[in-house]
Design an enzyme around this catalytic site. Structure first.
Site, PDB file in Angstrom:
ATOM      1  N   ASN A   1       0.919  -1.236  -0.060  1.00 58.13           N
ATOM      2  CA  ASN A   1       0.093   0.033  -0.138  1.00 58.13           C
ATOM      3  C   ASN A   1       0.967   1.066   0.018  1.00 58.13           C
ATOM      4  O   ASN A   1       2.217   1.055   0.326  1.00 58.13           O
ATOM      5  CB  ASN A   1      -0.922  -0.045   1.407  1.00 58.13           C
ATOM      6  CG  ASN A   1      -1.963   1.026   1.238  1.00 58.13           C
ATOM      7  OD1 ASN A   1      -2.247   1.644   0.192  1.00 58.13           O
ATOM      8  ND2 ASN A   1      -3.062   1.054   2.170  1.00 58.13           N
TER       9      ASN A   1
ATOM     10  N   HIS B   1       0.943   5.375   1.434  1.00 59.44           N
ATOM     11  CA  HIS B   1       0.339   6.308   2.072  1.00 59.44           C
ATOM     12  C   HIS B   1       1.015   7.780   2.070  1.00 59.44           C
ATOM     13  O   HIS B   1       2.175   7.570   1.992  1.00 59.44           O
ATOM     14  CB  HIS B   1       0.313   5.806   3.738  1.00 59.44           C
ATOM     15  CG  HIS B   1      -0.466   6.742   4.486  1.00 59.44           C
ATOM     16  ND1 HIS B   1      -1.862   6.833   4.287  1.00 59.44           N
ATOM     17  CD2 HIS B   1      -0.174   7.514   5.410  1.00 59.44           C
ATOM     18  CE1 HIS B   1      -2.290   7.586   5.344  1.00 59.44           C
ATOM     19  NE2 HIS B   1      -1.197   8.104   6.014  1.00 59.44           N
TER      20      HIS B   1
ATOM     21  N   ASP C   1      -1.077  -5.427   6.591  1.00 60.13           N
ATOM     22  CA  ASP C   1      -1.822  -6.381   7.314  1.00 60.13           C
ATOM     23  C   ASP C   1      -3.168  -6.187   7.876  1.00 60.13           C
ATOM     24  O   ASP C   1      -3.814  -5.347   7.368  1.00 60.13           O
ATOM     25  CB  ASP C   1      -0.668  -6.561   8.373  1.00 60.13           C
ATOM     26  CG  ASP C   1      -0.414  -5.332   9.451  1.00 60.13           C
ATOM     27  OD1 ASP C   1      -1.262  -4.579   9.279  1.00 60.13           O
ATOM     28  OD2 ASP C   1       0.253  -5.666  10.231  1.00 60.13           O
TER      29      ASP C   1
ATOM     30  N   ASP D   1      -3.021   0.911   8.244  1.00 66.07           N
ATOM     31  CA  ASP D   1      -1.761   1.955   7.878  1.00 66.07           C
ATOM     32  C   ASP D   1      -0.745   1.252   9.068  1.00 66.07           C
ATOM     33  O   ASP D   1       0.116   2.516   9.091  1.00 66.07           O
ATOM     34  CB  ASP D   1      -2.029   3.019   7.771  1.00 66.07           C
ATOM     35  CG  ASP D   1      -3.150   3.545   6.544  1.00 66.07           C
ATOM     36  OD1 ASP D   1      -3.136   2.980   5.745  1.00 66.07           O
ATOM     37  OD2 ASP D   1      -3.908   4.560   6.676  1.00 66.07           O
TER      38      ASP D   1
HETATM   39  C1  GAR Z   1      -2.078   8.866  -3.033  1.00 73.86           C
HETATM   40  O1  GAR Z   1      -1.301   9.992  -2.567  1.00 73.86           O
HETATM   41  C2  GAR Z   1      -2.016   7.585  -1.976  1.00 73.86           C
HETATM   42  O2  GAR Z   1      -0.959   7.699  -1.071  1.00 73.86           O
HETATM   43  C3  GAR Z   1      -3.428   7.944  -1.450  1.00 73.86           C
HETATM   44  O3  GAR Z   1      -4.157   8.562  -2.549  1.00 73.86           O
HETATM   45  C4  GAR Z   1      -3.416   9.037  -3.464  1.00 73.86           C
HETATM   46  C5  GAR Z   1      -3.732   8.578  -4.796  1.00 73.86           C
HETATM   47  O4  GAR Z   1      -3.250   9.132  -5.985  1.00 73.86           O
HETATM   48  N1  GAR Z   1      -3.872   7.101  -0.406  1.00 73.86           N
HETATM   49  C6  GAR Z   1      -4.432   7.292   0.588  1.00 73.86           C
HETATM   50  O5  GAR Z   1      -4.769   8.282   1.215  1.00 73.86           O
HETATM   51  C7  GAR Z   1      -4.867   6.035   1.252  1.00 73.86           C
HETATM   52  N2  GAR Z   1      -4.809   6.181   2.567  1.00 73.86           N
HETATM   53  P1  GAR Z   1      -3.287   8.779  -7.393  1.00 73.86           P
HETATM   54  O6  GAR Z   1      -5.020   8.262  -7.183  1.00 73.86           O
HETATM   55  O7  GAR Z   1      -3.134   9.807  -8.114  1.00 73.86           O
HETATM   56  O8  GAR Z   1      -2.335   7.545  -7.479  1.00 73.86           O
END
Ligand code: GAR
Length: 202
Positions: free
Chosen positions: A108, A110, A142, A146
């Protein structure tokens, strides 16, 4: 043989795009064999279409329970026999059926330096806390939220006038490179997990 990636994402899909672009080089060591989303409007699906990659949508609303949805998502991913599943902006928590199948080989990404600022608003929470440095984290999922073993992190400075959107865009520039490089190293060199510590390479 190139590793098979299934990428799941709910949003704009720029992290997916970074992986698709990297996979154009056979030396990268992987190819995106399928893209999945939890909503039909996800940008990830359009990007998959443009790249000629099979795509699927598994909507929570179409299933009687969260577990049924999780089983369907697990089945949809399994159909593409992935070596590695990448959650790239996938804004749903996965459950036991998914973890039983893909635990230890599901990454994942973050937009904060975990364990600080987990959850759906990592950028907003970091900004509200007044941190001067934040960043992004690539980790193995897991059963926690996060808090799985961290594979890679990178720092991003916070500017005085940043709002959430500006800071998130700056983080995403770094995040795309981190995700691309981390996935590439993992598929080419392998990885091992000892307790909380992840090591890429032999
Ligand atoms: C990314 O910054 C990712 O880390 C976040 O969503 C964005 C997706 O960008 N994810 C989270 O916040 C998960 N908790 P993208 O669709 O342009 O790849």
């Amino acid at each position: 043989m190139r590793a098979r990636l299934v990428v799941l994402g709910s949003g704009e899909g720029t992290n997916l795009q970074a992986l698709i672009d990297a996979c154009r080089d056979p030396g990268y060591g992987a190819r995106v064999v399928a893209v999945g989303a939890d909503r039909p409007a996800a940008g990830t699906l359009a990007r998959a279409g443009q790249a000629g990659i099979p795509a699927f949508t598994v909507r929570l609303a179409d299933y009687p329970s969260r577990e049924d949805w999780d089983v369907a998502l697990t089945r949809a991913c399994t159909a593409y026999a992935p070596d590695l599943v990448v959650l790239a902006g996938f804004m749903k928590l996965v459950g036991k059926p998914f973890l039983d199948r893909f635990g230890g080989r599901c990454l994942n990404t973050h937009p904060a330096l975990l364990p600080s600022f987990p959850g759906a608003h990592g950028v907003r929470d970091a900004l509200a806390h007044g941190v001067k440095v934040t960043g992004c984290t690539v980790f193995l999922i897991d059963e926690s939220v996060d808090a799985g073993p961290i594979v890679a992190q990178a720092c991003v400075p916070v500017a005085d006038d940043d709002d959430e959107a500006v800071l998130h865009e700056r983080i995403k520039v770094t995040e795309r490179a981190l995700l691309r490089d981390t996935v590439g190293r993992m598929v080419r060199e392998g990885w091992s997990v000892h307790g909380r510590k992840v090591r890429i390479g032999p």
